[in-house]
Write a protein that holds these residues in place. Structure first.
Motif, PDB file in Angstrom:
ATOM      1  N   TYR A  38       0.847  -1.210   0.000  1.00 48.72           N
ATOM      2  CA  TYR A  38       0.000   0.000   0.000  1.00 48.72           C
ATOM      3  C   TYR A  38       0.876   1.252   0.000  1.00 48.72           C
ATOM      4  CZ  TYR A  38      -3.995  -3.006   0.699  1.00 48.72           C
ATOM      5  OH  TYR A  38      -4.956  -3.965   0.505  1.00 48.72           O
ATOM      6  N   ARG A  39       2.012   1.167   0.692  1.00 52.44           N
ATOM      7  CA  ARG A  39       2.931   2.314   0.724  1.00 52.44           C
ATOM      8  C   ARG A  39       3.549   2.556  -0.652  1.00 52.44           C
ATOM      9  NH1 ARG A  39       4.829   4.138   5.734  1.00 52.44           N
ATOM     10  NH2 ARG A  39       3.707   3.172   7.458  1.00 52.44           N
ATOM     11  N   ALA A  40       3.871   1.486  -1.374  1.00 54.53           N
ATOM     12  CA  ALA A  40       4.476   1.646  -2.707  1.00 54.53           C
ATOM     13  C   ALA A  40       3.468   2.288  -3.665  1.00 54.53           C
ATOM     14  CB  ALA A  40       4.950   0.292  -3.232  1.00 54.53           C
ATOM     15  N   LYS A  77      21.648  -9.719   2.565  1.00 52.99           N
ATOM     16  CA  LYS A  77      22.368  -8.956   3.597  1.00 52.99           C
ATOM     17  C   LYS A  77      21.428  -8.573   4.736  1.00 52.99           C
ATOM     18  CE  LYS A  77      26.042  -6.775   1.028  1.00 52.99           C
ATOM     19  NZ  LYS A  77      26.041  -5.708   0.029  1.00 52.99           N
ATOM     20  N   LEU A  78      20.188  -8.183   4.376  1.00 52.94           N
ATOM     21  CA  LEU A  78      19.216  -7.766   5.392  1.00 52.94           C
ATOM     22  C   LEU A  78      18.435  -8.951   5.957  1.00 52.94           C
ATOM     23  CD1 LEU A  78      17.748  -4.591   3.617  1.00 52.94           C
ATOM     24  CD2 LEU A  78      19.377  -4.654   5.501  1.00 52.94           C
ATOM     25  N   GLY A  79      18.353 -10.021   5.176  1.00 52.50           N
ATOM     26  CA  GLY A  79      17.624 -11.208   5.630  1.00 52.50           C
ATOM     27  C   GLY A  79      16.126 -11.107   5.416  1.00 52.50           C
ATOM     28  N   PHE A  80      15.676 -10.155   4.604  1.00 48.26           N
ATOM     29  CA  PHE A  80      14.251 -10.102   4.266  1.00 48.26           C
ATOM     30  C   PHE A  80      14.079  -9.518   2.857  1.00 48.26           C
ATOM     31  CE2 PHE A  80      15.061  -6.047   6.359  1.00 48.26           C
ATOM     32  CZ  PHE A  80      14.396  -5.135   5.554  1.00 48.26           C
ATOM     33  N   ALA A  81      12.849  -9.613   2.334  1.00 51.06           N
ATOM     34  CA  ALA A  81      12.597  -9.148   0.970  1.00 51.06           C
ATOM     35  C   ALA A  81      12.251  -7.664   0.977  1.00 51.06           C
ATOM     36  CB  ALA A  81      11.459  -9.955   0.360  1.00 51.06           C
ATOM     37  N   GLU A  82      12.878  -6.919   0.088  1.00 56.87           N
ATOM     38  CA  GLU A  82      12.591  -5.485  -0.021  1.00 56.87           C
ATOM     39  C   GLU A  82      11.553  -5.261  -1.118  1.00 56.87           C
ATOM     40  OE1 GLU A  82      16.483  -3.081   1.021  1.00 56.87           O
ATOM     41  OE2 GLU A  82      16.843  -4.503  -0.584  1.00 56.87           O
ATOM     42  N   VAL A  83      10.829  -4.161  -0.993  1.00 57.22           N
ATOM     43  CA  VAL A  83       9.752  -3.899  -1.947  1.00 57.22           C
ATOM     44  C   VAL A  83      10.260  -3.036  -3.108  1.00 57.22           C
ATOM     45  CG1 VAL A  83       8.790  -1.863  -0.749  1.00 57.22           C
ATOM     46  CG2 VAL A  83       7.300  -3.291  -2.141  1.00 57.22           C
ATOM     47  N   ASN A  89      13.969  -0.129  -6.241  1.00 59.11           N
ATOM     48  CA  ASN A  89      13.930  -0.469  -4.818  1.00 59.11           C
ATOM     49  C   ASN A  89      13.436   0.761  -4.036  1.00 59.11           C
ATOM     50  OD1 ASN A  89      14.483  -0.893  -2.106  1.00 59.11           O
ATOM     51  ND2 ASN A  89      16.271  -2.164  -2.529  1.00 59.11           N
ATOM     52  N   VAL A  90      12.251   0.639  -3.434  1.00 63.85           N
ATOM     53  CA  VAL A  90      11.669   1.790  -2.721  1.00 63.85           C
ATOM     54  C   VAL A  90      11.538   1.510  -1.219  1.00 63.85           C
ATOM     55  CG1 VAL A  90      10.467   2.766  -4.732  1.00 63.85           C
ATOM     56  CG2 VAL A  90       9.300   1.039  -3.335  1.00 63.85           C
ATOM     57  N   GLU A  91      12.230   0.483  -0.761  1.00 62.91           N
ATOM     58  CA  GLU A  91      12.108   0.057   0.642  1.00 62.91           C
ATOM     59  C   GLU A  91      12.279   1.231   1.628  1.00 62.91           C
ATOM     60  OE1 GLU A  91      11.193  -3.002   1.736  1.00 62.91           O
ATOM     61  OE2 GLU A  91      11.342  -2.306   3.806  1.00 62.91           O
ATOM     62  N   ALA A  92      13.296   2.065   1.424  1.00 63.26           N
ATOM     63  CA  ALA A  92      13.515   3.175   2.365  1.00 63.26           C
ATOM     64  C   ALA A  92      12.558   4.332   2.083  1.00 63.26           C
ATOM     65  CB  ALA A  92      14.957   3.657   2.266  1.00 63.26           C
ATOM     66  N   LEU A  93      12.285   4.574   0.797  1.00 59.98           N
ATOM     67  CA  LEU A  93      11.451   5.733   0.419  1.00 59.98           C
ATOM     68  C   LEU A  93      10.010   5.642   0.919  1.00 59.98           C
ATOM     69  CD1 LEU A  93      12.622   6.160  -3.296  1.00 59.98           C
ATOM     70  CD2 LEU A  93      13.195   7.612  -1.333  1.00 59.98           C
ATOM     71  N   ILE A  94       9.527   4.414   1.121  1.00 56.87           N
ATOM     72  CA  ILE A  94       8.121   4.268   1.542  1.00 56.87           C
ATOM     73  C   ILE A  94       7.938   4.401   3.050  1.00 56.87           C
ATOM     74  CG2 ILE A  94       7.410   2.853  -0.433  1.00 56.87           C
ATOM     75  CD1 ILE A  94       7.587   0.420   1.594  1.00 56.87           C
ATOM     76  N   ARG A  95       9.035   4.523   3.792  1.00 58.38           N
ATOM     77  CA  ARG A  95       8.929   4.555   5.260  1.00 58.38           C
ATOM     78  C   ARG A  95       8.892   5.961   5.831  1.00 58.38           C
ATOM     79  NH1 ARG A  95       7.414  -0.612   5.883  1.00 58.38           N
ATOM     80  NH2 ARG A  95       8.603  -1.843   4.431  1.00 58.38           N
ATOM     81  N   THR A  96       8.811   6.993   4.985  1.00 56.16           N
ATOM     82  CA  THR A  96       8.825   8.367   5.498  1.00 56.16           C
ATOM     83  C   THR A  96       7.464   8.730   6.108  1.00 56.16           C
ATOM     84  OG1 THR A  96       8.060   9.235   3.399  1.00 56.16           O
ATOM     85  CG2 THR A  96      10.446   9.110   3.700  1.00 56.16           C
TER      86      THR A  96
END
Ligand code: DC
Length: 236
Positions: A38-40, A77-83, A89-96
């Motif tokens: 939903y964030r993406a 490296k992180l041990g999980f799937a990024e979105v 790759n928007v994993e960090a951008l969607i957390r604002t």
């Protein structure tokens, strides 16, 4: 070994994803963060001018849904799937906090939900999934073997989210984060389509006074018991 489906729902910033990620790792299951989807879509809507402080062009966004491709890629490296949004790759951008301010409105759109729920159900087709969100136990996987519903006081949740954002280097105030948590609680639980409610067969966990380790141990124990009883049932 037969695998199960674990649904973790609850209010925003209850630490669902932290515990769900660890649980998936411990069980050898796949973790899916449905909120990230939903964030993406929200990020896409913001970038394309479909949602701003004084504008919400639902129809415009709906007409562009075919152009939105959301996927997950495992980051060892992180041990999980990024979105990923259209391969970015928007994993960090969607957390604002900005995305958080619009995401609940985007999540009220039935066409968006239909699209994302279908994709989420596809991720769970082979079971062995831990998915967290708002409607996982009620709409996405109503037959999940284990359903958890996480709650905590708004003040505790806002403090946790505020600490997280400050640690990342975001410039936010505690008041803004608390307002966002409260306003998302309201929109998520009162929307017409798939509102946040606890499934009848879910186990409620109030983690206001639990640390991460206590939560994880408690949830792991519950999951292992459920998996065992599911296997016993299957054998009979
Ligand atoms: O879990 P989160 O805070 O990242 O979720 C962001 C928003 O997405 C949340 O406020 C409501 C929406 N959401 C939803 O409607 N249904 C889901 N299954 C997951 C999230």
């Amino acid at each position: 070994m037969i695998k199960t489906t674990i649904a973790i729902d609850g209010f925003s910033s209850t630490g669902k994803s932290t515990v769900a990620k660890r649980l998936a790792k411990a069980l050898g299951y796949v973790y899916v963060d449905s909120g990230a989807m939903y964030r993406a879509v929200t990020l896409y809507a913001m970038r394309n001018g479909f949602i701003e402080l004084d504008c919400f062009d639902k129809e415009g966004l709906i007409s562009q849904l075919d152009s939105i491709n959301i996927s997950f890629k495992f980051n060892p490296k992180l041990g999980f799937a990024e979105v990923y949004l259209n391969e970015e790759n928007v994993e960090a951008l969607i957390r604002t906090l900005e995305v958080s301010q619009f995401v609940s409105q985007i999540a009220t759109i039935s066409e968006v939900r239909l699209l994302l729920v279908k994709q989420q159900q596809g991720f769970g087709i082979n079971k062995g999934v831990v998915m967290d969100g708002r409607d996982i136990g009620t709409v996405v996987f109503p037959d999940a073997e284990l359903k958890l519903f996480m709650t905590a006081s708004a003040v505790k949740r806002a403090q946790r989210r505020y600490d997280e954002l400050i640690k990342r280097g975001d410039e936010v105030t505690y008041e803004d984060v608390l307002n966002n948590v409260q306003s998302r609680d309201h929109i998520d639980s009162t929307r017409d389509d798939s509102p946040l409610t606890m499934a009848d067969d879910a186990i409620e966990i109030d983690n206001s006074n639990m640390n991460l380790e206590e939560q994880f141990e408690f949830i792991l124990k519950l999951s292992e018991e459920k998996i065992k009883s599911f296997h016993k049932k299957k054998r009979h």
